[in-house]
Design a protein around this motif. Structure first.
Motif, mmCIF file in Angstrom:
data_model
loop_
_atom_site.group_PDB
_atom_site.id
_atom_site.type_symbol
_atom_site.label_atom_id
_atom_site.label_comp_id
_atom_site.label_asym_id
_atom_site.label_seq_id
_atom_site.Cartn_x
_atom_site.Cartn_y
_atom_site.Cartn_z
ATOM 1 N N ALA A 193 21.583 -37.883 -14.981
ATOM 2 C CA ALA A 193 20.748 -38.277 -14.466
ATOM 3 C C ALA A 193 19.831 -39.359 -15.670
ATOM 4 C CB ALA A 193 19.577 -37.326 -14.845
ATOM 5 N N GLN A 194 19.257 -40.513 -15.451
ATOM 6 C CA GLN A 194 18.654 -41.368 -16.795
ATOM 7 C C GLN A 194 17.337 -40.778 -16.949
ATOM 8 O OE1 GLN A 194 20.141 -44.732 -14.454
ATOM 9 N NE2 GLN A 194 21.001 -45.246 -16.161
ATOM 10 N N LEU A 195 16.865 -40.929 -17.808
ATOM 11 C CA LEU A 195 15.596 -40.329 -18.164
ATOM 12 C C LEU A 195 14.399 -41.241 -19.230
ATOM 13 C CD1 LEU A 195 17.163 -37.673 -17.773
ATOM 14 C CD2 LEU A 195 15.846 -36.587 -19.109
ATOM 15 N N LYS A 196 13.024 -41.303 -18.620
ATOM 16 C CA LYS A 196 12.334 -42.048 -19.048
ATOM 17 C C LYS A 196 11.045 -41.150 -19.612
ATOM 18 C CE LYS A 196 13.173 -47.406 -17.814
ATOM 19 N NZ LYS A 196 12.428 -48.365 -16.577
ATOM 20 N N THR A 197 10.173 -41.368 -20.087
ATOM 21 C CA THR A 197 9.299 -40.981 -20.846
ATOM 22 C C THR A 197 8.186 -41.700 -20.189
ATOM 23 O OG1 THR A 197 10.064 -39.674 -22.558
ATOM 24 C CG2 THR A 197 8.049 -39.728 -22.383
ATOM 25 N N TYR A 198 7.259 -41.160 -19.462
ATOM 26 C CA TYR A 198 6.348 -41.508 -18.072
ATOM 27 C C TYR A 198 5.400 -41.118 -19.359
ATOM 28 C CZ TYR A 198 3.092 -43.578 -14.753
ATOM 29 O OH TYR A 198 2.279 -43.781 -14.284
ATOM 30 N N THR A 199 5.343 -40.485 -19.749
ATOM 31 C CA THR A 199 3.824 -40.060 -20.497
ATOM 32 C C THR A 199 4.797 -38.732 -21.839
ATOM 33 O OG1 THR A 199 2.719 -38.749 -18.961
ATOM 34 C CG2 THR A 199 1.479 -40.848 -18.945
ATOM 35 N N VAL A 200 3.492 -38.895 -22.674
ATOM 36 C CA VAL A 200 3.735 -38.203 -23.528
ATOM 37 C C VAL A 200 2.282 -37.361 -24.097
ATOM 38 C CG1 VAL A 200 4.877 -39.032 -25.731
ATOM 39 C CG2 VAL A 200 5.179 -36.195 -24.596
ATOM 40 N N ASP A 201 2.043 -36.312 -24.976
ATOM 41 C CA ASP A 201 0.857 -36.284 -25.842
ATOM 42 C C ASP A 201 1.797 -35.246 -27.017
ATOM 43 O OD1 ASP A 201 -1.242 -34.465 -27.278
ATOM 44 O OD2 ASP A 201 -2.258 -34.807 -24.757
ATOM 45 N N LEU A 202 1.477 -36.412 -27.953
ATOM 46 C CA LEU A 202 2.615 -35.506 -29.191
ATOM 47 C C LEU A 202 1.782 -34.446 -29.929
ATOM 48 C CD1 LEU A 202 3.262 -38.872 -30.011
ATOM 49 C CD2 LEU A 202 4.844 -37.127 -29.401
ATOM 50 N N THR A 203 -0.028 -34.294 -29.553
ATOM 51 C CA THR A 203 -1.255 -32.801 -29.748
ATOM 52 C C THR A 203 -0.154 -31.446 -29.339
ATOM 53 O OG1 THR A 203 -2.731 -33.611 -28.370
ATOM 54 C CG2 THR A 203 -2.646 -34.585 -30.232
ATOM 55 N N ASN A 204 0.117 -31.851 -27.968
ATOM 56 C CA ASN A 204 0.163 -30.833 -27.098
ATOM 57 C C ASN A 204 1.614 -30.395 -26.426
ATOM 58 O OD1 ASN A 204 -0.177 -31.922 -25.058
ATOM 59 N ND2 ASN A 204 -2.007 -32.129 -24.908
#
Length: 178
Positions: free
Chosen positions: A153-164
């Motif tokens: 599985a090739q993964l790409k972070t689409y969005t991440v909220d580093l606070t939560n």
């Protein structure tokens, strides 16, 4: 009595005779979906089930080293959580990277609930260096249509909220199966 015991020992095997393997044709299936890992809010899809109690540990982040989470994350066809849900990922992830390298070890069963794949699943178990924008996980098995699966599985972070810790991850999976 002795004949009965002897007969049952000879014929009471827990396995059958090995037969020559008839070569089955391998198939390749490509899957594309979005994985929604939500740690925040009233209905999170990933919950902390264990966190280490270490002396002099000042790390208060949700994913500090040794933290273990149970997940039941929705899988969708587009990055919006309101798009069509095609299944869910159930399993565990543990924060396994110490220091500045944020790494998880993940075990997920991706169960599909719609279309031709309804009732089928793939299993991944791999190291996931989550701070890398692109990364790869190993597909180690499957069930249903994906029996004896292997792949990646090739993964790409689409969005991440580093606070939560909430994240949406794009999955592009190649599954080799029979």
């Amino acid at each position: 009595m002795i004949l009965c015991v002897t007969f049952s020992l000879v014929h009471g095997k827990y396995y059958s005779a090995t037969e020559p393997h008839v070569r089955m044709k391998e198939k390749v299936t490509n899957l594309y979906f979005f994985f929604h890992d939500t740690l925040s809010g009233k209905n999170p899809s990933a919950v902390l089930i264990a966190k280490p109690s270490l002396p002099n540990n000042n790390d208060t982040s949700q994913s500090s080293f040794g933290s273990l989470y149970a997940v039941d994350d929705p899988l969708t066809v587009r990055p919006e959580l309101t798009s069509e849900v095609i299944g869910n990922a159930q399993g565990l992830w543990v924060s396994s990277g110490q220091g500045s390298v944020q790494t998880l070890v993940v075990y997920f069963d991706f169960g599909f609930t719609t279309g031709e794949l309804n009732g089928s699943a793939i299993t991944v178990f791999s190291r996931n260096p989550v701070m890398e924008m692109e990364r790869e996980l190993a597909v180690i098995g499957g069930r249903g249509r994906f029996r004896m699966a292997r792949g990646f599985a090739q993964l790409k972070t689409y969005t991440v909220d580093l606070t939560n810790g909430d994240a949406i991850v794009e999955y592009n999976v190649t599954v080799i199966h029979y």
